[in-house]
Design an enzyme around this catalytic site. Structure first.
Site, PDB file in Angstrom:
ATOM      1  N   THR A 219      42.414  39.753  42.647  1.00  0.00           N
ATOM      2  CA  THR A 219      43.276  40.623  41.837  1.00  0.00           C
ATOM      3  C   THR A 219      44.471  41.147  42.636  1.00  0.00           C
ATOM      4  OG1 THR A 219      41.371  41.283  40.578  1.00  0.00           O
ATOM      5  CG2 THR A 219      43.141  42.882  40.663  1.00  0.00           C
ATOM      6  N   ARG A 247      34.085  38.855  28.850  1.00  0.00           N
ATOM      7  CA  ARG A 247      33.832  39.931  29.819  1.00  0.00           C
ATOM      8  C   ARG A 247      35.146  40.618  30.233  1.00  0.00           C
ATOM      9  NH1 ARG A 247      35.702  40.750  35.398  1.00  0.00           N
ATOM     10  NH2 ARG A 247      34.135  41.970  36.461  1.00  0.00           N
ATOM     11  N   GLY A 249      36.629  43.418  33.102  1.00  0.00           N
ATOM     12  CA  GLY A 249      36.260  44.101  34.348  1.00  0.00           C
ATOM     13  C   GLY A 249      36.878  45.486  34.447  1.00  0.00           C
ATOM     14  N   ASP A 250      37.014  45.954  35.670  1.00  0.00           N
ATOM     15  CA  ASP A 250      37.513  47.311  35.913  1.00  0.00           C
ATOM     16  C   ASP A 250      39.039  47.408  35.859  1.00  0.00           C
ATOM     17  OD1 ASP A 250      37.489  45.650  38.248  1.00  0.00           O
ATOM     18  OD2 ASP A 250      38.107  47.406  39.408  1.00  0.00           O
ATOM     19  N   GLY A 271      37.655  44.207  43.450  1.00  0.00           N
ATOM     20  CA  GLY A 271      36.280  43.932  43.876  1.00  0.00           C
ATOM     21  C   GLY A 271      35.408  43.635  42.678  1.00  0.00           C
ATOM     22  N   GLY A 273      33.987  44.187  39.634  1.00  0.00           N
ATOM     23  CA  GLY A 273      34.442  45.137  38.630  1.00  0.00           C
ATOM     24  C   GLY A 273      33.364  45.984  37.984  1.00  0.00           C
TER      25      GLY A 273
END
Ligand code: ASP
Length: 353
Positions: A219, A247, A249-250, A271, A273
């Site tokens: 990322t 999905r 993620g963060d 990282g 997530g």
């Protein structure tokens, strides 16, 4: 003879004096410059290009150079904007654009592939002066998802848009739309295929495979402080390779992947997530500063080295506080990263040493 000796000493004295006055002139101009810089409002910028099992022994010299050159190009882009009095928000966006347009990072152009062989992109941005924020998840045809996140923040009543609706909004805002083929890179596609094959043969039930984590990370993110004392942060990603079921993620989750608040700091995460969401990592760092009075570095260390690993997560953050202090904290073998302060001092790193 006495006369000659006298003349020689005189010449020596004059030339020494000239040299020392030159040196002291240089010193004066150096210290003048430093004072001028000190009286200038503070500003600074810090970026990451993903954290993970990045080991020197697995990296060719030319690839390492390519990463460093792109990190430098990106950070100089944002630094110039800030030096010219531009906003932290603009610096964050433009800096991220440089990394989004590069196939090196897991973001836009170089995004990882889903289990179905697609690229689903997530991004978010936050303005520390207003606590306004915008984010997008699962977009497949927007060239620069961070720009769409920005449009969501300034031109919609919402904070987070996803999928087809987000893409429709991108078209309405006149953003650049590309054929999803644009995001194809052989390297990322093969990485996904390897992970998918392992899925079949090993009959794994767990989503996350520690053996392949370096193929899943990458990322990009940026945090900046502008001359007006405003902070901003942004993050843009393809998520995790071989991800399934749309999905998310963060990275597009405000408080987990991105957070900015003028009274504390601006943070971008990278990282695994799921753990960053559960640990509300970016906000937790800000909250430790706001409520416990920790410094940025103390807060970042506490969250990344203690709280996150206790949950089982790994990765890192980059952050800058309202005074221009920078943190680049990670608990993985490496994190692509760079920072630049108001004096133009550049710091680029990849590995933990
Ligand atoms: N945090 C991202 C995600 O879980 C992945 C990364 O940082 O590389 O989607």
């Amino acid at each position: 003879m006495k006369k000659l000796l006298f003349l020689f000493s005189l010449t020596l004295f004059i030339s020494c004096n000239q040299n020392s006055s030159k040196t002291s002139e240089e010193n004066i101009s150096k210290s003048q410059k430093a004072t001028e810089n000190d009286s200038q409002p503070n500003f600074g910028i810090v970026i990451h290009g993903g954290a993970g099992t990045i080991l020197k022994e697995n990296m060719s010299d030319s690839l390492e150079q390519a990463y460093k050159a792109k990190l430098e190009e990106a950070i100089r882009t944002g630094h110039e904007i800030l030096a010219n009095g531009g906003t932290a928000l603009e610096a964050v966006q433009r800096t991220i654009n440089v990394m989004e347009d590069s196939p090196l990072f897991n973001s836009a152009r170089g995004a990882v592939f889903t289990n179905k062989g697609k690229n689903e992109l997530d991004a978010s941005i936050m303005d520390g002066s207003t606590l306004n924020a915008g984010a997008v998840a699962g977009v497949t045809n927007v060239k620069n998802p961070i720009n769409l996140a920005y449009e969501v923040m300034v031109n919609s009543d919402h904070v987070l848009l996803s999928g087809k609706g987000a893409e429709q909004f991108a078209e309405e805002q006149g953003l650049e739309i590309v054929d999803p083929e644009y995001f194809y890179t052989e390297r990322r596609f093969k990485a996904m295929e390897r992970a998918r094959d392992r899925d079949k043969t090993e009959n794994r039930t767990a989503f996350y495979d520690p053996l392949t984590k370096d193929e899943k990370f990458g990322t990009v993110g940026c945090a900046a402080l502008d001359k007006n004392g405003n902070l901003a942060a942004g993050t843009s990603t393809g998520g995790m390779s071989n991800k399934k079921y749309n999905r998310i993620g963060d990275s597009p989750i405000i408080g987990a992947g991105t957070y900015a608040n003028n009274i504390t700091c601006a943070v971008s995460s990278t990282g695994w997530g799921e753990y960053f969401i559960r640990g509300v990592v970016a906000y937790d760092i800000s909250a430790l500063m706001e409520y416990k009075g920790l410094s940025l570095q103390e807060a970042a260390h506490e969250v990344i080295q203690n709280k996150l690993p206790e949950l089982g997560g790994d990765g890192g953050i980059i952050a800058i506080d309202h005074k221009g202090n920078v943190s680049m904290e990670f608990n993985t073998a490496g994190m692509y990263r760079a920072s630049m302060n108001k004096n133009g001092e550049l710091n680029i790193g990849i590995y933990s040493e």
